[in-house]
Structure formats: structure tokens, C-alpha cells
Design a protein around this motif. Structure first.
Motif, PDB file in Angstrom:
ATOM      1  N   ALA A 137       0.817  -1.215   0.000  1.00 27.88           N
ATOM      2  CA  ALA A 137       0.000   0.000   0.000  1.00 27.88           C
ATOM      3  C   ALA A 137       0.850   1.263   0.000  1.00 27.88           C
ATOM      4  N   VAL A 138       1.976   1.235   0.665  1.00 29.69           N
ATOM      5  CA  VAL A 138       2.790   2.436   0.794  1.00 29.69           C
ATOM      6  C   VAL A 138       3.694   2.619  -0.420  1.00 29.69           C
ATOM      7  N   GLY A 139       4.403   1.589  -0.784  1.00 22.40           N
ATOM      8  CA  GLY A 139       5.369   1.725  -1.876  1.00 22.40           C
ATOM      9  C   GLY A 139       4.812   1.417  -3.250  1.00 22.40           C
ATOM     10  N   GLY A 140       3.670   0.763  -3.305  1.00 22.77           N
ATOM     11  CA  GLY A 140       3.040   0.460  -4.584  1.00 22.77           C
ATOM     12  C   GLY A 140       3.602  -0.752  -5.306  1.00 22.77           C
ATOM     13  N   ARG A 141       4.570  -1.442  -4.704  1.00 23.71           N
ATOM     14  CA  ARG A 141       5.119  -2.627  -5.368  1.00 23.71           C
ATOM     15  C   ARG A 141       4.076  -3.719  -5.470  1.00 23.71           C
ATOM     16  N   THR A 142       4.083  -4.419  -6.574  1.00 24.21           N
ATOM     17  CA  THR A 142       3.165  -5.528  -6.769  1.00 24.21           C
ATOM     18  C   THR A 142       3.817  -6.810  -6.259  1.00 24.21           C
ATOM     19  N   PHE A 143       3.114  -7.494  -5.368  1.00 27.43           N
ATOM     20  CA  PHE A 143       3.617  -8.758  -4.832  1.00 27.43           C
ATOM     21  C   PHE A 143       3.004  -9.951  -5.567  1.00 27.43           C
ATOM     22  N   VAL A 144       1.701  -9.873  -5.829  1.00 28.47           N
ATOM     23  CA  VAL A 144       0.988 -10.953  -6.521  1.00 28.47           C
ATOM     24  C   VAL A 144       0.097 -10.323  -7.582  1.00 28.47           C
ATOM     25  N   ASP A 145       0.185 -10.839  -8.782  1.00 28.46           N
ATOM     26  CA  ASP A 145      -0.695 -10.393  -9.867  1.00 28.46           C
ATOM     27  C   ASP A 145      -0.984 -11.613 -10.735  1.00 28.46           C
ATOM     28  N   THR A 146      -2.183 -12.162 -10.591  1.00 26.11           N
ATOM     29  CA  THR A 146      -2.499 -13.392 -11.316  1.00 26.11           C
ATOM     30  C   THR A 146      -2.665 -13.152 -12.818  1.00 26.11           C
ATOM     31  N   ALA A 147      -2.705 -11.898 -13.252  1.00 21.34           N
ATOM     32  CA  ALA A 147      -2.720 -11.626 -14.691  1.00 21.34           C
ATOM     33  C   ALA A 147      -1.333 -11.871 -15.287  1.00 21.34           C
ATOM     34  N   LYS A 148      -0.295 -11.684 -14.492  1.00 20.01           N
ATOM     35  CA  LYS A 148       1.075 -11.879 -14.965  1.00 20.01           C
ATOM     36  C   LYS A 148       1.623 -13.246 -14.580  1.00 20.01           C
ATOM     37  N   THR A 149       1.269 -13.710 -13.417  1.00 19.44           N
ATOM     38  CA  THR A 149       1.679 -15.039 -12.938  1.00 19.44           C
ATOM     39  C   THR A 149       0.410 -15.768 -12.512  1.00 19.44           C
ATOM     40  N   PRO A 150      -0.168 -16.542 -13.419  1.00 19.96           N
ATOM     41  CA  PRO A 150      -1.428 -17.203 -13.100  1.00 19.96           C
ATOM     42  C   PRO A 150      -1.329 -18.079 -11.843  1.00 19.96           C
ATOM     43  N   ALA A 151      -2.362 -17.976 -11.026  1.00 17.29           N
ATOM     44  CA  ALA A 151      -2.454 -18.779  -9.807  1.00 17.29           C
ATOM     45  C   ALA A 151      -3.925 -18.929  -9.464  1.00 17.29           C
TER      46      ALA A 151
END
Length: 109
Positions: free
Chosen positions: A10-24
Motif C-alpha cells: 500500500a505504501v510503496g506500490g510494489r506488486t507482490f501478486v498479480d495473477t494476470a502476470k503469474t497465473p495462480a
């Protein structure tokens, strides 16, 4: 609900999980009595999982209902104490206590 799961810092905006890029595979279940929602995501142990656990107090969790038009975005507020990872089943679990649903296209300038 199925679609895209996005977990960000929330603070830094880094993406940790994105199932559009790494399906899960993931599931969101509504708890009875308006008690919130639970999430389970099948993720291999690695930097994404470790970042989610490390930054559990500062997470933004989103689910995009991409099968709807226009796409509906759900923004969940996570209980940081609920964030856990089960190595045996490779499952990240968390619970959200509230959410905001909106149509992103309605907020584009």
C-alpha cells in the motif's frame, strides 16, 4: 468470484501478486453474517509470498471481475493478523474485514 487477484504494498506500490502476470488459482469466500471475506491463493513459496508476509500490515488487495462489463474492481481491507502461509499446501491465506467495489472506468479523468 473469479478474475484477477492483485496484492500490492500500500505504501510503496510494489506488486507482490498479480495473477494476470503469474497465473495462480485463488478463491474468495464471503463469511456469514457480514464478517468479511477469506482468500486462499495457491502460490509457491518465494519472494512474492515472503513480501506479502513481511508487509502484512500494509497490503492493498484487489480482485477484478473481468468477466463483467464494465469490469468491477473490489478493494479489500485486510486484517494483518490473518495473513498466513501454509507451506504443505502452498496456500496463502488472509481475511478481509471490509471492501469497496467500484467501476474503474467511472474514475478515469
Amino acid at each position: 468470484m473469479q478474475g484477477r487477484l492483485l496484492i500490492k504494498h500500500a505504501v510503496g506500490g510494489r506488486t507482490f501478486v498479480d495473477t494476470a502476470k503469474t497465473p495462480a488459482a485463488f478463491a474468495v469466500n464471503e463469511l456469514p453474517g457480514g464478517a468479511g471475506w477469506t482468500f486462499e491463493a495457491k502460490l509457491e513459496d518465494g519472494p512474492a509470498v515472503r513480501n506479502v508476509l513481511s508487509w502484512r500490515r500494509e497490503l492493498n488487495v484487489f480482485v477484478f471481475e473481468e468477466d463483467r462489463q464494465p469490469v468491477v474492481k473490489h478493494w479489500y481491507y485486510v486484517d494483518p493478523e490473518s495473513v498466513s502461509y501454509d507451506e504443505a499446501s502452498s496456500t496463502l491465506r488472509l481475511r478481509a474485514v471490509s471492501k469497496l467495489a467500484y467501476v474503474p472506468d467511472e474514475y478515469t479523468w
